[in-house]
Design an enzyme around this catalytic site. Structure first.
Site, mmCIF file in Angstrom:
data_model
loop_
_atom_site.group_PDB
_atom_site.id
_atom_site.type_symbol
_atom_site.label_atom_id
_atom_site.label_comp_id
_atom_site.label_asym_id
_atom_site.label_seq_id
_atom_site.Cartn_x
_atom_site.Cartn_y
_atom_site.Cartn_z
ATOM 1 N N SER A 44 36.692 62.825 76.705
ATOM 2 C CA SER A 44 36.916 63.816 78.001
ATOM 3 C C SER A 44 35.763 63.600 79.141
ATOM 4 C CB SER A 44 37.167 65.045 77.442
ATOM 5 O OG SER A 44 35.986 65.610 76.549
ATOM 6 N N GLY A 61 35.918 61.798 71.474
ATOM 7 C CA GLY A 61 35.079 62.167 72.482
ATOM 8 C C GLY A 61 35.380 61.688 73.938
ATOM 9 N N VAL A 100 22.655 60.982 83.736
ATOM 10 C CA VAL A 100 22.790 62.243 83.640
ATOM 11 C C VAL A 100 24.312 62.762 82.951
ATOM 12 C CG1 VAL A 100 22.911 64.458 84.938
ATOM 13 C CG2 VAL A 100 21.626 62.454 85.856
ATOM 14 N N ASP A 146 38.576 69.962 66.755
ATOM 15 C CA ASP A 146 37.274 69.660 66.079
ATOM 16 C C ASP A 146 37.325 68.255 65.499
ATOM 17 O OD1 ASP A 146 34.978 69.324 64.801
ATOM 18 O OD2 ASP A 146 35.351 70.963 63.560
ATOM 19 N N PHE A 149 37.282 68.172 72.183
ATOM 20 C CA PHE A 149 37.101 69.679 71.978
ATOM 21 C C PHE A 149 36.944 70.332 73.220
ATOM 22 C CE2 PHE A 149 35.848 72.759 68.436
ATOM 23 C CZ PHE A 149 37.073 73.482 68.532
ATOM 24 N N GLU A 150 37.660 70.592 73.997
ATOM 25 C CA GLU A 150 37.518 71.255 75.440
ATOM 26 C C GLU A 150 38.181 72.575 75.287
ATOM 27 O OE1 GLU A 150 35.584 70.160 77.505
ATOM 28 O OE2 GLU A 150 35.303 68.266 76.755
ATOM 29 N N TYR A 177 20.949 55.389 72.193
ATOM 30 C CA TYR A 177 19.997 55.471 73.182
ATOM 31 C C TYR A 177 18.594 55.239 72.683
ATOM 32 C CZ TYR A 177 16.905 56.386 77.283
ATOM 33 O OH TYR A 177 16.341 56.477 78.366
ATOM 34 N N TYR A 185 12.332 61.933 71.520
ATOM 35 C CA TYR A 185 13.623 60.982 71.470
ATOM 36 C C TYR A 185 13.715 60.123 70.339
ATOM 37 C CZ TYR A 185 18.593 59.831 72.421
ATOM 38 O OH TYR A 185 19.597 59.960 72.157
ATOM 39 N N ALA A 190 29.481 64.049 71.332
ATOM 40 C CA ALA A 190 27.913 64.461 71.651
ATOM 41 C C ALA A 190 27.953 66.059 71.343
ATOM 42 C CB ALA A 190 27.713 64.136 72.993
#
Length: 396
Positions: A49, A47, A273, A110, A73-74, A224, A234, A139
């Site tokens: 990127s 992850g 953000v 993936d 995965f982009e 988190y 959450y 994510a």
């Protein structure tokens, strides 16, 4: 082509290669001034990127001259259609790293699949021999299980109760009430399957079996907790169950790494953000108020500041401080009693009319568009830009 932001809800459908590149350069410059003593040397980021994953790759490479492999995965660009922002981020990172004499290669696919795990292991064997750090920062909202082929989809819902509270549409500034109904047991299970610790464990198991983990190997995944304001949707909701599973997995991984003196950590990070957080009801309003308070206190951090502090003051400090549940807490400034008390007071006052004054909605909106390479200082968005940018190591 001239690329402008096109939004739909909490997603921006376009991204700007030059803006993404400048974002990456800004983060690199920040880390160059803050080297990581005794940092990692051969790093795999799952992850890699965007967000915390990208910041982890930059901090590894430019903080301690680490060779890095990034898996993500982009969506690559096609003529007249920009790539996803993570593609441009990765292209910019690799180009800068290669220019500066750093090893950097990327794998696009993936990360939940066995094929990508195998491809990654082969690349480590071929180029690095072994790795001393794995950062797990996926994510994704969906996961296809590599063994069963079942496709799981995560949800953002409370457990056992209906949740009602305020949120903000950061495009319009409207503060409004949102209500989310309770989840089913199946939705809890699905969310844990996507966002829990199983895939992290699978990565470690396969890497260890392949003999590519160094002695004193470390791995860290991100979590988190957040305040009482967001607790129901959450930490005590479906995502919270997944994070509980992720955190429990750290102990299992550590047990399985004893023979190489390995250690798995979960780092609880600050609310920021991100594409993921923008989708969570209530969080945009909370973040806009939190940003205001933390900026006034001079303790605001973005992704790169958080990860630099994680590496320097936690992961690679002499003794890694942990909380009572065995977690690293890099959300410590956010969760300070005085900060939370101020946010809670502002929350009671927050309306469409008051928010521009008492919150930092502009900061939230700027950070959101920055994720996609827009509203970045120094970029002329009226100029034509080439959307066809390749990631050097996956050019073929």
């Amino acid at each position: 082509m001239i690329i402008e932001p096109k939004t739909r809800g909490f997603i921006c459908l376009t991204s700007h290669p030059k803006g993404c590149e400048q974002n990456v350069i800004n983060q690199i410059e920040y880390i160059k001034e803050r080297p990581v003593t005794e940092g990692p040397k051969k790093v795999l980021v799952i992850g890699a990127s965007t967000g915390f994953g990208l910041a982890s790759r930059i901090t590894s490479a430019y903080g301690s001259n680490a060779a890095t492999i990034g898996a993500f995965f982009e969506k690559p660009p096609t003529a007249g259609r920009p790539a996803s922002p993570g593609w441009y981020n990765s292209a910019a990172f690799e180009a800068q790293a290669h220019k500066d004499g750093l090893y950097a290669k990327s794998i696009n696919g993936d990360a939940f699949s066995n094929e990508i795990k195998t491809e990654t292991i082969n690349l480590i064997k071929q180029d690095l021999g072994e790795i001393d750090l794995l950062v797990y920062s996926l994510a994704s909202p969906v996961r296809t299980h590599p063994e069963s082929g079942v496709r799981f989809k995560s949800v953002l819902k409370p457990i056992g109760t209906t949740f009602t509270n305020n949120t903000v549409d950061f495009h319009t500034g409207e503060v409004k009430e949102v209500t989310i109904g309770p989840c089913t047991e199946e939705e809890i299970d699905n969310t844990v399957a996507v966002m829990g610790g199983e895939d992290w464990q699978m990565w470690i198991d396969q890497l260890k079996a392949a003999g590519v983990l160094s002695k004193d190997f470390k791995t860290v995944a991100y979590s988190y907790i957040g305040p009482s304001l967001t607790e129901a949707v959450y930490r005590k909701g479906t995502i919270g169950r997944a994070k509980d599973d992720l955190e429990a997995t750290a102990f299992k991984i550590t047990d399985g790494l004893k023979d190489i003196n390995g250690q798995a950590y979960v780092s609880v990070n600050k609310a920021l953000v991100t594409q993921a957080s923008s989708a969570i009801p209530v969080i945009p309003l909370y973040i806009s108020l939190l940003y205001k308070v933390m900026k006034e206190e001079g303790i605001h951090e973005g992704c790169i500041e958080q990860i630099e502090r994680l590496f320097n003051a936690r992961l690679y400090s002499e003794n890694t401080p942990l909380d009572e549940a065995g977690r690293i807490r890099i959300d410590d400034w956010e969760m300070r009693d005085d900060i939370q008390a101020k946010v809670l007071e502002l929350w009671k006052q927050a309306t469409t009319e008051t928010l521009p004054e008492i919150g930092d909605l502009k900061g939230y909106e700027t950070d959101f568009f920055n994720l996609f390479g827009f509203k970045v200082d120094g970029i002329d968005y009226d100029k034509d830009v080439n959307e066809m940018v390749n990631v050097p190591s996956i050019e073929a």
